[in-house]
Design a protein around this motif. Structure first.
Motif, PDB file in Angstrom:
ATOM      1  N   CYS A  19       0.939  -1.138  -0.142  1.00  0.00           N
ATOM      2  CA  CYS A  19       0.361  -0.581   0.507  1.00  0.00           C
ATOM      3  C   CYS A  19       0.927   1.104   0.288  1.00  0.00           C
ATOM      4  CB  CYS A  19      -0.627   0.167   0.864  1.00  0.00           C
ATOM      5  SG  CYS A  19      -1.968   1.395   1.360  1.00  0.00           S
ATOM      6  N   GLU A  20       2.003   1.400   0.908  1.00  0.00           N
ATOM      7  CA  GLU A  20       2.635   2.547   0.520  1.00  0.00           C
ATOM      8  C   GLU A  20       3.437   2.446  -0.211  1.00  0.00           C
ATOM      9  OE1 GLU A  20       4.654   5.618   2.255  1.00  0.00           O
ATOM     10  OE2 GLU A  20       3.026   4.178   3.747  1.00  0.00           O
ATOM     11  N   LYS A  21       4.139   1.501  -1.238  1.00  0.00           N
ATOM     12  CA  LYS A  21       4.456   1.794  -2.663  1.00  0.00           C
ATOM     13  C   LYS A  21       3.707   2.469  -3.246  1.00  0.00           C
ATOM     14  CE  LYS A  21       7.965  -2.729  -2.069  1.00  0.00           C
ATOM     15  NZ  LYS A  21       7.642  -3.978  -2.753  1.00  0.00           N
ATOM     16  N   TYR A  22       2.485   1.707  -2.907  1.00  0.00           N
ATOM     17  CA  TYR A  22       1.371   2.414  -4.231  1.00  0.00           C
ATOM     18  C   TYR A  22       1.014   4.128  -4.102  1.00  0.00           C
ATOM     19  CZ  TYR A  22       1.079  -2.045  -6.827  1.00  0.00           C
ATOM     20  OH  TYR A  22       1.272  -2.903  -7.257  1.00  0.00           O
ATOM     21  N   THR A  23       0.544   3.996  -2.711  1.00  0.00           N
ATOM     22  CA  THR A  23       0.258   5.568  -2.691  1.00  0.00           C
ATOM     23  C   THR A  23       1.630   6.391  -2.712  1.00  0.00           C
ATOM     24  OG1 THR A  23      -0.499   4.748  -0.251  1.00  0.00           O
ATOM     25  CG2 THR A  23      -0.334   6.829  -0.315  1.00  0.00           C
ATOM     26  N   LYS A  24       2.439   6.033  -2.930  1.00  0.00           N
ATOM     27  CA  LYS A  24       3.699   7.222  -3.371  1.00  0.00           C
ATOM     28  C   LYS A  24       3.473   7.063  -4.795  1.00  0.00           C
ATOM     29  CE  LYS A  24       6.926   6.376   0.874  1.00  0.00           C
ATOM     30  NZ  LYS A  24       8.296   5.405   1.058  1.00  0.00           N
ATOM     31  N   SER A  34      -7.310   6.574 -12.254  1.00  0.00           N
ATOM     32  CA  SER A  34      -8.258   5.357 -13.400  1.00  0.00           C
ATOM     33  C   SER A  34      -7.176   4.347 -13.569  1.00  0.00           C
ATOM     34  CB  SER A  34      -8.199   6.278 -14.796  1.00  0.00           C
ATOM     35  OG  SER A  34      -9.213   5.434 -15.874  1.00  0.00           O
ATOM     36  N   HIS A  35      -5.630   5.021 -13.927  1.00  0.00           N
ATOM     37  CA  HIS A  35      -5.342   3.131 -14.507  1.00  0.00           C
ATOM     38  C   HIS A  35      -4.902   2.105 -12.994  1.00  0.00           C
ATOM     39  CE1 HIS A  35      -1.864   1.067 -16.365  1.00  0.00           C
ATOM     40  NE2 HIS A  35      -1.333   1.031 -15.488  1.00  0.00           N
ATOM     41  N   ALA A  36      -4.639   2.705 -12.038  1.00  0.00           N
ATOM     42  CA  ALA A  36      -4.774   2.197 -11.000  1.00  0.00           C
ATOM     43  C   ALA A  36      -6.532   0.946 -10.909  1.00  0.00           C
ATOM     44  CB  ALA A  36      -5.088   2.392  -9.236  1.00  0.00           C
ATOM     45  N   HIS A  37      -6.894   1.314 -11.383  1.00  0.00           N
ATOM     46  CA  HIS A  37      -8.769   0.926 -11.414  1.00  0.00           C
ATOM     47  C   HIS A  37      -8.155  -0.163 -12.296  1.00  0.00           C
ATOM     48  CE1 HIS A  37     -12.742  -0.176 -12.571  1.00  0.00           C
ATOM     49  NE2 HIS A  37     -12.447   0.358 -12.051  1.00  0.00           N
ATOM     50  N   THR A  38      -7.941   0.596 -13.764  1.00  0.00           N
ATOM     51  CA  THR A  38      -7.399  -0.972 -14.331  1.00  0.00           C
ATOM     52  C   THR A  38      -6.550  -1.943 -14.163  1.00  0.00           C
ATOM     53  OG1 THR A  38      -7.580   0.956 -16.370  1.00  0.00           O
ATOM     54  CG2 THR A  38      -6.791  -1.203 -17.268  1.00  0.00           C
ATOM     55  N   VAL A  39      -5.709  -1.380 -13.170  1.00  0.00           N
ATOM     56  CA  VAL A  39      -4.941  -2.383 -12.966  1.00  0.00           C
ATOM     57  C   VAL A  39      -5.507  -3.097 -11.904  1.00  0.00           C
ATOM     58  CG1 VAL A  39      -2.773  -3.548 -11.574  1.00  0.00           C
ATOM     59  CG2 VAL A  39      -2.789  -1.555 -13.188  1.00  0.00           C
ATOM     60  N   LEU A  40      -6.207  -3.223 -11.351  1.00  0.00           N
ATOM     61  CA  LEU A  40      -7.705  -3.382 -10.539  1.00  0.00           C
ATOM     62  C   LEU A  40      -7.746  -4.882 -10.631  1.00  0.00           C
ATOM     63  CD1 LEU A  40      -7.756  -1.601  -7.008  1.00  0.00           C
ATOM     64  CD2 LEU A  40      -6.798  -3.632  -6.805  1.00  0.00           C
ATOM     65  N   THR A  41      -8.584  -4.218 -12.086  1.00  0.00           N
ATOM     66  CA  THR A  41     -10.126  -5.265 -12.810  1.00  0.00           C
ATOM     67  C   THR A  41      -9.154  -5.678 -13.444  1.00  0.00           C
ATOM     68  OG1 THR A  41     -10.437  -3.767 -14.399  1.00  0.00           O
ATOM     69  CG2 THR A  41     -11.701  -3.597 -12.212  1.00  0.00           C
ATOM     70  N   ILE A  53      -1.976  -7.072  -4.985  1.00  0.00           N
ATOM     71  CA  ILE A  53      -4.057  -6.181  -5.463  1.00  0.00           C
ATOM     72  C   ILE A  53      -4.109  -5.735  -3.815  1.00  0.00           C
ATOM     73  CG2 ILE A  53      -5.997  -7.378  -5.820  1.00  0.00           C
ATOM     74  CD1 ILE A  53      -4.563 -10.083  -7.053  1.00  0.00           C
ATOM     75  N   ALA A  54      -4.113  -6.496  -2.668  1.00  0.00           N
ATOM     76  CA  ALA A  54      -4.564  -5.611  -1.492  1.00  0.00           C
ATOM     77  C   ALA A  54      -4.247  -4.884  -0.987  1.00  0.00           C
ATOM     78  CB  ALA A  54      -4.461  -6.952  -0.410  1.00  0.00           C
ATOM     79  N   GLY A  55      -2.699  -4.509  -1.491  1.00  0.00           N
ATOM     80  CA  GLY A  55      -1.960  -3.001  -1.350  1.00  0.00           C
ATOM     81  C   GLY A  55      -2.196  -2.418  -2.130  1.00  0.00           C
ATOM     82  N   LEU A  56      -2.510  -2.448  -3.428  1.00  0.00           N
ATOM     83  CA  LEU A  56      -3.486  -1.467  -4.056  1.00  0.00           C
ATOM     84  C   LEU A  56      -4.473  -1.067  -4.177  1.00  0.00           C
ATOM     85  CD1 LEU A  56      -2.260   0.551  -7.022  1.00  0.00           C
ATOM     86  CD2 LEU A  56      -2.867  -1.803  -8.493  1.00  0.00           C
ATOM     87  N   ALA A  57      -5.170  -1.767  -3.896  1.00  0.00           N
ATOM     88  CA  ALA A  57      -6.633  -1.594  -3.414  1.00  0.00           C
ATOM     89  C   ALA A  57      -6.806  -0.972  -1.827  1.00  0.00           C
ATOM     90  CB  ALA A  57      -7.444  -3.070  -3.265  1.00  0.00           C
ATOM     91  N   CYS A  62      -7.677   4.752  -0.102  1.00  0.00           N
ATOM     92  CA  CYS A  62      -7.640   5.980   0.593  1.00  0.00           C
ATOM     93  C   CYS A  62      -7.770   7.073  -0.326  1.00  0.00           C
ATOM     94  CB  CYS A  62      -6.287   5.961   1.494  1.00  0.00           C
ATOM     95  SG  CYS A  62      -5.199   4.693   2.556  1.00  0.00           S
ATOM     96  N   PHE A  63      -7.687   7.167  -1.031  1.00  0.00           N
ATOM     97  CA  PHE A  63      -7.485   8.664  -2.407  1.00  0.00           C
ATOM     98  C   PHE A  63      -9.257   8.602  -3.065  1.00  0.00           C
ATOM     99  CE2 PHE A  63      -3.268   7.452  -2.878  1.00  0.00           C
ATOM    100  CZ  PHE A  63      -3.029   8.827  -2.492  1.00  0.00           C
ATOM    101  N   GLN A  64     -10.054   7.190  -2.908  1.00  0.00           N
ATOM    102  CA  GLN A  64     -10.977   7.459  -3.895  1.00  0.00           C
ATOM    103  C   GLN A  64     -12.252   7.303  -2.581  1.00  0.00           C
ATOM    104  OE1 GLN A  64     -10.908   8.329  -7.256  1.00  0.00           O
ATOM    105  NE2 GLN A  64     -12.600   6.766  -7.124  1.00  0.00           N
ATOM    106  N   CYS A  65     -11.966   7.420  -1.197  1.00  0.00           N
ATOM    107  CA  CYS A  65     -12.888   7.035  -0.196  1.00  0.00           C
ATOM    108  C   CYS A  65     -12.936   8.153   0.765  1.00  0.00           C
ATOM    109  CB  CYS A  65     -13.406   5.953   0.665  1.00  0.00           C
ATOM    110  SG  CYS A  65     -13.385   4.593  -1.139  1.00  0.00           S
ATOM    111  N   SER A  66     -14.077   8.469   1.599  1.00  0.00           N
ATOM    112  CA  SER A  66     -13.973   9.032   2.555  1.00  0.00           C
ATOM    113  C   SER A  66     -14.372   8.846   3.508  1.00  0.00           C
ATOM    114  CB  SER A  66     -15.053  10.533   2.318  1.00  0.00           C
ATOM    115  OG  SER A  66     -16.456   9.610   2.320  1.00  0.00           O
ATOM    116  N   ALA A  67     -14.199   9.276   4.821  1.00  0.00           N
ATOM    117  CA  ALA A  67     -13.747   7.763   6.300  1.00  0.00           C
ATOM    118  C   ALA A  67     -15.992   8.343   5.897  1.00  0.00           C
ATOM    119  CB  ALA A  67     -13.769   9.101   6.819  1.00  0.00           C
TER     120      ALA A  67
END
Length: 68
Positions: A19-24, A34-41, A53-57, A62-67
């Motif tokens: 997750c930390e790698k993908y967040t950076k 958009s590309h992250a979504h493509t990769v996940l699907t 997969i779980a780290g990217l999700a 963290c970028f798409q959702c609110s608390a």
């Protein structure tokens, strides 16, 4: 019967590393949401293991959702 081979703590630790790698990468603009979504699907096409997969999700969330 399945046998647990890894603790939940160890699994979460490995997911958090990914997750930390993908967040950076997302934060720097190297990877777009958009590309992250493509990769996940299409994770099979990107030869990703479950931790990646779980780290990217998690990073994506963290970028798409609110608390709320």
């Amino acid at each position: 019967m399945a046998h647990q081979t890894m603790s939940a703590v160890a699994v979460q630790s490995r997911i958090d590393v990914e997750c930390e790698k993908y967040t950076k990468r997302i934060d720097s603009g190297e990877l777009t949401l958009s590309h992250a979504h493509t990769v996940l699907t299409n994770s099979d096409a990107y030869n990703m293991d479950l931790f990646k997969i779980a780290g990217l999700a998690k990073a994506f969330a963290c970028f798409q959702c609110s608390a709320d």
